[in-house]
Design a protein around this motif. Structure first.
Motif, PDB file in Angstrom:
ATOM      1  N   SER A 322       0.905  -1.143   0.340  1.00 45.34           N
ATOM      2  CA  SER A 322      -0.666  -0.002  -0.187  1.00 45.34           C
ATOM      3  C   SER A 322       0.769   1.408  -0.138  1.00 45.34           C
ATOM      4  O   SER A 322       0.357   2.372  -0.490  1.00 45.34           O
ATOM      5  CB  SER A 322      -0.925  -0.114   1.016  1.00 45.34           C
ATOM      6  OG  SER A 322      -1.899  -0.888   1.280  1.00 45.34           O
ATOM      7  N   GLN A 323       2.305   1.899   1.400  1.00 48.61           N
ATOM      8  CA  GLN A 323       2.689   2.566   0.459  1.00 48.61           C
ATOM      9  C   GLN A 323       3.811   2.784  -0.027  1.00 48.61           C
ATOM     10  O   GLN A 323       3.509   3.814  -0.908  1.00 48.61           O
ATOM     11  CB  GLN A 323       3.395   2.464   2.632  1.00 48.61           C
ATOM     12  CG  GLN A 323       2.928   2.842   3.184  1.00 48.61           C
ATOM     13  CD  GLN A 323       2.280   4.076   3.483  1.00 48.61           C
ATOM     14  OE1 GLN A 323       2.876   4.563   3.095  1.00 48.61           O
ATOM     15  NE2 GLN A 323       1.622   4.163   4.652  1.00 48.61           N
ATOM     16  N   HIS A 324       4.059   1.996  -0.534  1.00 50.37           N
ATOM     17  CA  HIS A 324       5.061   1.453  -2.081  1.00 50.37           C
ATOM     18  C   HIS A 324       4.043   2.010  -4.171  1.00 50.37           C
ATOM     19  O   HIS A 324       4.155   3.383  -3.935  1.00 50.37           O
ATOM     20  CB  HIS A 324       5.937   0.174  -2.089  1.00 50.37           C
ATOM     21  CG  HIS A 324       6.974   0.708  -1.658  1.00 50.37           C
ATOM     22  ND1 HIS A 324       7.233   0.138   0.124  1.00 50.37           N
ATOM     23  CD2 HIS A 324       8.443   0.776  -2.029  1.00 50.37           C
ATOM     24  CE1 HIS A 324       8.405   0.051  -0.152  1.00 50.37           C
ATOM     25  NE2 HIS A 324       9.251   0.573  -0.680  1.00 50.37           N
ATOM     26  N   VAL A 325       2.834   1.887  -3.440  1.00 49.48           N
ATOM     27  CA  VAL A 325       1.621   1.565  -4.930  1.00 49.48           C
ATOM     28  C   VAL A 325       1.288   2.523  -4.818  1.00 49.48           C
ATOM     29  O   VAL A 325       1.375   3.752  -5.450  1.00 49.48           O
ATOM     30  CB  VAL A 325       2.222   0.359  -5.221  1.00 49.48           C
ATOM     31  CG1 VAL A 325       1.183   0.585  -6.653  1.00 49.48           C
ATOM     32  CG2 VAL A 325       3.158  -0.748  -5.554  1.00 49.48           C
ATOM     33  N   LEU A 326       0.173   2.447  -3.834  1.00 50.01           N
ATOM     34  CA  LEU A 326      -0.827   2.997  -3.727  1.00 50.01           C
ATOM     35  C   LEU A 326      -0.375   4.834  -2.674  1.00 50.01           C
ATOM     36  O   LEU A 326      -0.824   5.144  -3.689  1.00 50.01           O
ATOM     37  CB  LEU A 326      -2.362   2.746  -3.072  1.00 50.01           C
ATOM     38  CG  LEU A 326      -2.603   1.245  -3.295  1.00 50.01           C
ATOM     39  CD1 LEU A 326      -3.059   0.824  -2.891  1.00 50.01           C
ATOM     40  CD2 LEU A 326      -2.425   1.761  -4.739  1.00 50.01           C
ATOM     41  N   ILE A 327       0.248   4.650  -1.667  1.00 54.37           N
ATOM     42  CA  ILE A 327       0.170   6.174  -0.907  1.00 54.37           C
ATOM     43  C   ILE A 327       1.487   7.184  -1.290  1.00 54.37           C
ATOM     44  O   ILE A 327       1.320   8.021  -2.273  1.00 54.37           O
ATOM     45  CB  ILE A 327       0.566   5.506   0.691  1.00 54.37           C
ATOM     46  CG1 ILE A 327      -0.229   5.178   0.991  1.00 54.37           C
ATOM     47  CG2 ILE A 327       0.739   6.846   0.756  1.00 54.37           C
ATOM     48  CD1 ILE A 327      -1.000   4.192   2.297  1.00 54.37           C
ATOM     49  N   GLN A 328       3.069   6.384  -1.981  1.00 53.81           N
ATOM     50  CA  GLN A 328       3.841   7.448  -2.090  1.00 53.81           C
ATOM     51  C   GLN A 328       3.814   7.154  -3.775  1.00 53.81           C
ATOM     52  O   GLN A 328       5.048   7.828  -4.444  1.00 53.81           O
ATOM     53  CB  GLN A 328       5.309   6.046  -1.629  1.00 53.81           C
ATOM     54  CG  GLN A 328       5.233   5.627  -0.410  1.00 53.81           C
ATOM     55  CD  GLN A 328       4.913   7.738   0.267  1.00 53.81           C
ATOM     56  OE1 GLN A 328       5.620   8.229   0.141  1.00 53.81           O
ATOM     57  NE2 GLN A 328       4.824   7.482   1.821  1.00 53.81           N
ATOM     58  N   GLY A 329       3.307   6.772  -4.892  1.00 51.54           N
ATOM     59  CA  GLY A 329       3.408   6.491  -6.446  1.00 51.54           C
ATOM     60  C   GLY A 329       4.191   5.718  -6.798  1.00 51.54           C
ATOM     61  O   GLY A 329       5.003   6.046  -7.988  1.00 51.54           O
ATOM     62  N   SER A 330       4.541   4.527  -6.311  1.00 49.45           N
ATOM     63  CA  SER A 330       6.460   3.556  -7.028  1.00 49.45           C
ATOM     64  C   SER A 330       5.347   2.729  -7.774  1.00 49.45           C
ATOM     65  O   SER A 330       4.407   2.960  -8.310  1.00 49.45           O
ATOM     66  CB  SER A 330       6.742   2.956  -6.061  1.00 49.45           C
ATOM     67  OG  SER A 330       7.996   2.157  -6.294  1.00 49.45           O
ATOM     68  N   SER A 331       6.859   3.185  -8.804  1.00 49.19           N
ATOM     69  CA  SER A 331       6.111   1.969 -10.106  1.00 49.19           C
ATOM     70  C   SER A 331       6.079   0.345  -9.844  1.00 49.19           C
ATOM     71  O   SER A 331       5.303  -0.165 -10.562  1.00 49.19           O
ATOM     72  CB  SER A 331       6.903   2.258 -11.017  1.00 49.19           C
ATOM     73  OG  SER A 331       8.322   1.632 -11.476  1.00 49.19           O
ATOM     74  N   VAL A 332       6.912   0.104  -8.921  1.00 52.45           N
ATOM     75  CA  VAL A 332       7.012  -1.359  -8.312  1.00 52.45           C
ATOM     76  C   VAL A 332       7.038  -1.714  -6.255  1.00 52.45           C
ATOM     77  O   VAL A 332       7.484  -0.128  -6.030  1.00 52.45           O
ATOM     78  CB  VAL A 332       8.423  -2.260  -8.938  1.00 52.45           C
ATOM     79  CG1 VAL A 332       8.296  -1.938 -10.688  1.00 52.45           C
ATOM     80  CG2 VAL A 332       9.285  -1.208  -8.104  1.00 52.45           C
ATOM     81  N   SER A 333       6.378  -2.403  -6.584  1.00 50.58           N
ATOM     82  CA  SER A 333       6.585  -2.769  -4.798  1.00 50.58           C
ATOM     83  C   SER A 333       8.183  -3.070  -4.240  1.00 50.58           C
ATOM     84  O   SER A 333       8.722  -2.857  -5.051  1.00 50.58           O
ATOM     85  CB  SER A 333       5.530  -4.345  -3.832  1.00 50.58           C
ATOM     86  OG  SER A 333       5.831  -4.802  -5.289  1.00 50.58           O
ATOM     87  N   GLU A 334       7.575  -2.681  -3.045  1.00 52.31           N
ATOM     88  CA  GLU A 334       9.417  -3.353  -2.273  1.00 52.31           C
ATOM     89  C   GLU A 334      10.132  -4.935  -2.611  1.00 52.31           C
ATOM     90  O   GLU A 334       9.244  -5.893  -3.574  1.00 52.31           O
ATOM     91  CB  GLU A 334       9.276  -3.419  -0.842  1.00 52.31           C
ATOM     92  CG  GLU A 334      10.925  -3.673   0.124  1.00 52.31           C
ATOM     93  CD  GLU A 334      11.752  -2.987  -0.166  1.00 52.31           C
ATOM     94  OE1 GLU A 334      12.273  -3.611  -1.257  1.00 52.31           O
ATOM     95  OE2 GLU A 334      11.563  -2.068  -0.283  1.00 52.31           O
ATOM     96  N   GLU A 335      11.682  -4.935  -2.800  1.00 49.27           N
ATOM     97  CA  GLU A 335      11.890  -6.332  -3.317  1.00 49.27           C
ATOM     98  C   GLU A 335      11.299  -7.415  -2.680  1.00 49.27           C
ATOM     99  O   GLU A 335      11.641  -6.817  -1.099  1.00 49.27           O
ATOM    100  CB  GLU A 335      13.167  -6.015  -3.534  1.00 49.27           C
ATOM    101  CG  GLU A 335      13.749  -5.342  -4.524  1.00 49.27           C
ATOM    102  CD  GLU A 335      15.349  -4.976  -4.513  1.00 49.27           C
ATOM    103  OE1 GLU A 335      16.403  -5.563  -4.309  1.00 49.27           O
ATOM    104  OE2 GLU A 335      15.655  -4.325  -5.689  1.00 49.27           O
TER     105      GLU A 335
END
Length: 554
Positions: A322-335
């Motif tokens: 949620s944080q990486h992709v939806l809230i912070q707007g990263s194109s990918v999630s954590e490794e």
């Protein structure tokens, strides 16, 4: 899945402190000579990490003028910040071509009752990283913190349909009906209407709701950050369904284990079809099945005691995505390797919350698998990379992820996990940004910590130490005493020892991990030179980021 009873393992709780291309061969390395070699002079307790590109892989250790023996820990290691970097290596004395000493053999990891869950979890992390969302400005979702005023949650007794992953690769989904059995401020528990009887009774469900809602949800939210509320129902849903039980057959369950529960990233993809996404924050769990009608037997007691650990683990995955992709707007999630390390840390953190009540048995229920996996990794560090693309490997690799995460928190504080989660960065770049140190600095210090932390009679530098565990003197020693068949050594990491003039280590460097050796130098012994190279006399490839870390023990 916990495969050791709390009563059996309670005593080790006292171990907690209260407070390159694959197999690439590069060009030939220069001939190792005294003119080329770097000169390494270390006081006891001092250490260095040497890049062989700076000296052709030649390192000279001075003569021992002391009346006492000198000892050096040697860790040839890959400090690569990317997946899949491997290369064969040799570390040997340049002045004496001794016959190769046998290394401790890789401990072949036996088929585990948690293997199925490990592979399934890796598949889900891979699935999450493969998802592609619309432009960042259109996909950002609001965070819902533990203290945020809530909208109306579901009503107890109401029915709802869900789609549930029904195969181990989630290539098929099944529609189920479930009833809201308990609803708290943060978590609502639904139970599938087709769950076999007798299952958990209303008191059991209320107990789970209380643990999820009042302890585990606030704990994860505080440690890692807020989860989204894309379905605007103000709660995370815990769906208990026999579809999860049936992901593995009874035969497979009795050999490689079962899937206790999971978070599916597809559920947060609002563009996904409703045939494979519930468009909301959901944790899936097995149901009690005391007759074993669905797969292997799951008694109500086991589900009630085991599911909280799975929930807190999977909730971290949910928050992280949620944080990486939806809230912070990263194109990918954590490794996967770091995401898994953080979820294993969440299990430990949940267990620690019981220590304030002197409840070491419950602490053990949450934290034992972390320690068991770490034992597997330390038993054969050269066989398991730290960085693995989607955590689809062994429990030893999971152990490496937890140990590294535990080391990071010990070194950089309890606020670090939230920084690692609330960002668009991932993997080694994320670690470097949040710690303020290059990844190769951090990963080589961690490697040294695995041997020198808690080493009796040695004043361990604080930056190469675990502060929250006494792995050597308490944790593994206690487990070895209790169960020497499962834990055959009081400390599983056993470096190969030799005279400095006869060092001969070889193996494979794998991303993040290394092999351990001890060079012993008698009083008055002459200087010696080590040559760190690839296969034969080839130079080690730059992509594997080879490092020779050395710390003087005495």
């Amino acid at each position: 899945m916990k495969h050791r009873t709390a009563a059996r393992i309670v005593t080790w709780a006292l171990a907690v402190t209260a407070a390159c291309s694959k197999d690439a061969t590069g060009p030939s390395a220069p001939t190792c000579s005294s003119a080329l070699a770097s000169k390494l002079t270390l006081a006891v307790g001092a250490y260095a990490s040497i890049d062989p590109a700076t000296d052709g892989g030649c390192v000279t250790f001075p003569a021992n003028a002391s009346v006492d023996s000198a000892e050096y820990l040697l860790v040839p290691q890959s400090a690569a910040a990317t997946f899949g970097q491997t290369a064969p290596f040799n570390l040997r004395t340049a002045t004496l071509m001794a016959a190769a000493m046998p290394l401790a053999q890789r401990l072949v990891e036996p088929e585990s009752r948690r293997a199925a869950a490990t592979l399934f979890d890796g598949m889900l992390r891979a699935r999450g990283r493969a998802l592609r969302f619309p432009a960042a400005t259109a996909r950002r979702a609001p965070a819902v913190a533990a203290s945020t005023p809530r909208a109306s949650p579901p009503t107890v007794g109401t029915l709802r349909s869900f789609v549930v992953c029904a195969k181990l690769d989630c290539s098929q989904f099944k529609t189920v009906g479930a009833r809201a059995q308990a609803v708290g401020a943060h978590v609502a528990i639904y139970v599938d209407t087709l769950a076999p009887a007798p299952g958990l009774d209303s008191a059991d469900i209320d107990t789970l709701k209380q643990v999820f809602d009042a302890r585990l949800y606030p704990l994860d939210s505080t440690a890692f950050g807020a989860v989204t509320d894309i379905d605007a129902n103000s709660v995370v849903i815990a769906l208990m369904t026999p579809v999860v039980n049936a992901l593995v057959t009874k035969t497979a369950c009795n050999t490689t284990g079962y899937i206790a529960g999971f978070f599916l990233p597809d559920d947060l993809d609002q563009s996904a079809p409703l045939s494979r996404s519930n468009h909301g924050e959901i944790f899936y769990s097995i149901v009690a099945d005391p007759a074993g009608t669905l797969s292997c037997v799951h008694a109500s007691t086991g589900v009630k005691t085991g599911t909280p650990g799975t929930f807190v683990h999977e909730l971290q995955h949910m928050i992280n995505f949620s944080q990486h992709v939806l809230i912070q707007g990263s194109s990918v999630s954590e490794e996967g390797w770091l995401d898994e390390g953080l979820s294993k840390y969440a299990e430990e953190l949940a267990g620690r919350s019981y220590l304030a009540q002197a409840d070491t048995a419950t602490f053990s229920e949450y934290a034992f698998n972390d320690v068991d996996d770490a034992y597997k990794y330390l038993s054969a560090t050269g066989a398991s990379p730290l960085l693995i693309e989607f955590d689809q490997g062994t429990l030893a690799e999971v152990g490496a992820s937890w140990l590294f995460t535990r080391y990071l928190v010990d070194q950089y504080g309890a606020a670090l996990p939230a920084k690692l989660v609330q960002t668009t960065l991932a993997g080694a770049a994320n670690v470097a940004a949040q710690t303020g140190h290059s990844f190769d600095t951090t990963v080589t210090r961690w490697a040294l910590s695995n041997w020198v932390s808690d080493l009796p009679g040695f004043a361990t530098p604080p930056e190469v130490s675990y502060t929250s565990w006494h792995f050597r003197t308490r944790t593994f020693a206690s487990l070895h005493q209790q169960d020497p068949n499962t834990f055959p050594l009081p400390y599983p990491l056993v470096p190969t020892a030799s005279a400095g003039s006869a060092v001969s280590l070889s193996g494979t460097l794998r991303s993040g991990s290394g092999v351990y050796g001890r060079a012993l130098q008698a009083p008055g012994a002459a200087a010696f030179t080590l040559f760190f190279s690839g296969s034969g006399t080839a130079a080690l490839p730059a992509a594997v980021v080879p490092r020779l870390s050395v710390i003087r023990i005495r």
